[in-house]
Design a protein around this motif. Sequence first.
Motif: not given
Length: 286
Positions: A108-126, A185-189
């Motif tokens: 959970w990214s609480a206070g995620c703003s425009t999404g860069q934090e959540a997508l940064s996390l997604a990149m760690l997995f990808a 990219k769709p796979e990240l989103r």
Amino acid sequence: MAGVDASHRIVADLLRARTGQHLSEARMWRVPSALAGLFRARGISNVDQLVCLLAAPDARDLATEVVEALLNNETYFFRDTAFFDRLAETVLPDIFQRRKATRRIAIWSAGCSTGQEALSLAMLFADDPDRWRDWTIEIVGTDISHKAISVAQSGLYSQFEIQRGMDIHRMLRHFDEVATGWQAKPELRALTRFRQASLFSAPPATHGFDLVLCRNVMLYFDAPKRAEGFARLAQGMALDGWLMLGSGETVLGQTPLFETSDEGPALYRRAAAPVSRECARATKVG
């Protein structure tokens, strides 16, 4: 707020009523600059004129615009690189071991703003596909700002935004250049989902999150609201979950629900004993 005029107090009270954020006297200076664009759009020049417009019966939309303008949505990819290194080297491997049986991880990214934090996390997995192959990965971002969540859901960023905090190799690997900027990219989103929600509403899932990031959010609240916010975070977390705060934030002296970890600053674990009482109280508040 001695020394602050009535108009500024009205704006501060509006922000507090809608978001829980406490606009201290020391931060009142940013009100006119934050509202400058709205002033131009409405053909006014100061806070006094704005308050007159807010007094009109049909001013609900304007009040929403004011609150949106006052929210601080500053963020960028891999903000505080050392923090993300700690997640990749310590926290995620720990969760991997604890969740090997279910092969499921929720963040959970609480206070995620425009999404860069959540997508940064997604990149760690990808970027570590062998470890996370066949895992179900869920990254949920919430923010009270409708505008910020709209950007996060689009996954679309300007040239300036895409270059903040991210090297060109990651950018080309995980984003596509489109006519209006760069889009994830769709796979990240697919690893992320976003929704508009206050920190003080119910957590965005029925099961406990393994990791919660709530960075540079608590500093905008006064002590009672921080305690309530920590209770909400605890309510949404797994008993063995991790909490990461911002570099200028701490649980010490703020809440009994979390305790420091041995893995460096900004990382905390659930405290065992008092959680149920505090979470029950937070549920009643909501």
